[in-house]
Design a protein around this motif. Structure first.
Motif, mmCIF file in Angstrom:
data_model
loop_
_atom_site.group_PDB
_atom_site.id
_atom_site.type_symbol
_atom_site.label_atom_id
_atom_site.label_comp_id
_atom_site.label_asym_id
_atom_site.label_seq_id
_atom_site.Cartn_x
_atom_site.Cartn_y
_atom_site.Cartn_z
ATOM 1 N N UNK A 33 0.839 -1.212 0.000
ATOM 2 C CA UNK A 33 0.000 0.000 0.000
ATOM 3 C C UNK A 33 0.871 1.258 0.000
ATOM 4 N N UNK A 34 0.702 2.132 -0.995
ATOM 5 C CA UNK A 34 1.483 3.374 -0.984
ATOM 6 C C UNK A 34 1.013 4.290 0.148
ATOM 7 N N UNK A 35 1.955 4.927 0.826
ATOM 8 C CA UNK A 35 1.599 5.861 1.917
ATOM 9 C C UNK A 35 2.327 7.193 1.687
ATOM 10 N N UNK A 36 1.897 7.936 0.657
ATOM 11 C CA UNK A 36 2.608 9.178 0.297
ATOM 12 C C UNK A 36 2.568 10.238 1.389
ATOM 13 N N UNK A 37 1.469 10.307 2.144
ATOM 14 C CA UNK A 37 1.425 11.332 3.203
ATOM 15 C C UNK A 37 2.463 11.066 4.283
ATOM 16 N N UNK A 38 2.629 9.794 4.592
ATOM 17 C CA UNK A 38 3.628 9.415 5.594
ATOM 18 C C UNK A 38 5.033 9.785 5.084
ATOM 19 N N UNK A 39 5.260 9.553 3.790
ATOM 20 C CA UNK A 39 6.562 9.917 3.197
ATOM 21 C C UNK A 39 6.769 11.430 3.270
ATOM 22 N N UNK A 40 5.704 12.190 2.977
ATOM 23 C CA UNK A 40 5.798 13.660 3.073
ATOM 24 C C UNK A 40 6.191 14.074 4.481
ATOM 25 N N UNK A 41 5.573 13.426 5.454
ATOM 26 C CA UNK A 41 5.852 13.722 6.860
ATOM 27 C C UNK A 41 7.298 13.461 7.241
ATOM 28 N N UNK A 42 7.961 12.611 6.476
ATOM 29 C CA UNK A 42 9.383 12.310 6.744
ATOM 30 C C UNK A 42 10.287 13.146 5.854
ATOM 31 N N UNK A 43 9.724 14.133 5.175
ATOM 32 C CA UNK A 43 10.544 15.012 4.345
ATOM 33 C C UNK A 43 10.258 14.909 2.852
ATOM 34 N N UNK A 44 9.609 13.820 2.443
ATOM 35 C CA UNK A 44 9.169 13.678 1.053
ATOM 36 C C UNK A 44 10.304 13.390 0.077
ATOM 37 N N UNK A 45 9.909 13.319 -1.209
ATOM 38 C CA UNK A 45 10.910 13.080 -2.249
ATOM 39 C C UNK A 45 11.258 11.621 -2.450
ATOM 40 N N UNK A 46 10.447 10.739 -1.859
ATOM 41 C CA UNK A 46 10.688 9.304 -2.080
ATOM 42 C C UNK A 46 9.368 8.542 -2.062
ATOM 43 N N UNK A 47 9.431 7.297 -2.581
ATOM 44 C CA UNK A 47 8.240 6.437 -2.600
ATOM 45 C C UNK A 47 8.255 5.547 -1.362
ATOM 46 N N UNK A 48 7.131 5.502 -0.682
ATOM 47 C CA UNK A 48 7.048 4.684 0.535
ATOM 48 C C UNK A 48 5.818 3.773 0.469
#
Ligand code: F0G
Length: 350
Positions: A33-48
């Motif tokens: 499951x992609x979790x882009x908001x969580x990635x943004x919260x960690x600074x973004x710029x990557x796929x999580x």
């Protein structure tokens, strides 16, 4: 073609004896499951992504290994299986054993197993024994019992458990059509991280996929692989990984090192905070299952990992329903209002 579980799906890649007789609950095939908001919260710029293993038949990744271990035991003519467990292995062993018509005996540390796991073990009809000791001590007992008596050991010391569990690495590569750059996951008895590494290496050889870096995460109060020595009295809210002497500790350290990754510790506060962040993405996991993602957030924040441009997968190993108490003990009782449209309207829309 209808999905019929891991032993069929990955038959050509699993090293199981010819006598194996498949026992399956159609485990595996879990979503990434992609979790882009969580990635943004960690600074973004990557796929999580979250590999949500809580969606297996008994609510944890253990079913992958258990389909293999129980199938082998049944084919060998075993009549009974035994394991020690912090809960999930027990529930999985109980389910697959009863499906196979085998007796299941599980030893658990007294008072240290979450309600949803114990309920599962009882529902599936296994014989549960609480021992006055830790998981590590219970494991030592079941190893001795299995050496003396015709009881098949289904802890991850059983090599077929790892054969089944490595399929999660195959699924991730199949879904992404490539290996991720990094895989983060909780580490307890250290079977799962060892199995993932076996799986990624096998796909690397067979399908030419790359190898991810492994970030294994222990709970700070139960982090023998970080401390470099056994922990006699491990303590953590993440009871699934409350383990002081991991049976496959050396293999796990080797795997992490060979991959260019490492094993770190996350505090209970960090683990619970990540459980909350995952829940706010709609993914409710038990505390231990949030450890991998908690470790990732910590490493990024500390500047030890630069995730930019990377594709990262965090494994969430067990469902939140396994450990409801951790939530219900902290929550306020929901408010009670009369069954009155006016009162409800005033409360809800002001
Ligand atoms: N996450 C969950 C939810 C677990 O139940 C476990 C282990 C782990 C992670 C760690 O995996 O042991 O392969 O490193 N649970 C075992 C049990 C010990 O008895 O259910 P590991």
């Amino acid at each position: 073609m209808a999905y019929k579980g891991l032993l069929e799906r990955y038959a050509h890649l699993l090293d199981l004896p010819a006598h194996t007789r498949a026992v399956t609950l159609h485990e595996g095939n879990t979503p990434l499951i992609p979790v882009p908001r969580l990635a943004e919260g960690m600074g973004g710029g990557f796929e999580l992504y979250v590999k949500f293993e809580g969606l297996n038949p008994t609510g944890s990744f253990k079913d992958r290994g258990m389909t293999a271990a129980i199938s082998e035991a049944l084919g060998r003519g075993s009549k009974a299986v035994i394991c020690a467990s912090t809960g999930n292995t027990a529930a999985s062993a109980a389910a697959y054993a009863t499906r196979a018509g085998l007796r299941a005996v599980v030893l658990i540390p007294q008072g240290e197993v979450a309600a949803g796991k114990l309920a599962g073990v009882v529902a599936y009809g296994a014989e549960v024994i609480q021992v006055q000791g830790s998981f590590d001590e219970a494991l030592s007992m079941v190893v001795q019992l299995s050496e003396k008596h015709p009881l098949a050991l289904v802890n991850s010391l059983n090599p077929y458990r790892l054969e089944g569990q490595k399929t999660a690495a195959f699924e991730i590569c199949d879904t992404l059509e490539a290996a991720p750059d990094m895989l983060c996951l909780p580490v307890g008895n250290a079977g799962n991280i060892s199995a993932y590494w076996m799986g990624f290496k096998q796909y690397h050889q067979k399908q030419n996929t790359d190898l991810p870096k492994l970030l294994g995460v222990q709970a700070a109060g139960a982090a023998p692989l970080v401390a470099g020595h056994p922990i006699e009295q491990p303590e953590t809210v993440a009871t699934a990984i409350r383990i002081g002497k991991p049976a496959r500790g050396e293999q796990a350290l080797e795997a992490a090192q060979e991959s260019g990754g490492r094993i770190i510790a996350a505090s209970d506060e960090e683990i619970l905070a990540m459980q909350g962040r995952l829940a706010s993405e709609g993914i409710w996991v038990e505390p231990a299952s949030a450890a991998g993602m908690a470790g990732l957030a910590k490493e990024i924040q500390a500047g030890n990992i630069d995730p930019k441009g990377q594709r990262i997968v965090a494994v969430c190993t067990g469902h939140g329903l396994k450990d409801p108490d951790i939530i219900t003990q902290q929550m306020e009782t929901p408010e009670v209002l009369p069954l009155d449209l006016g009162v409800l309207e005033k409360r809800i829309v002001g």
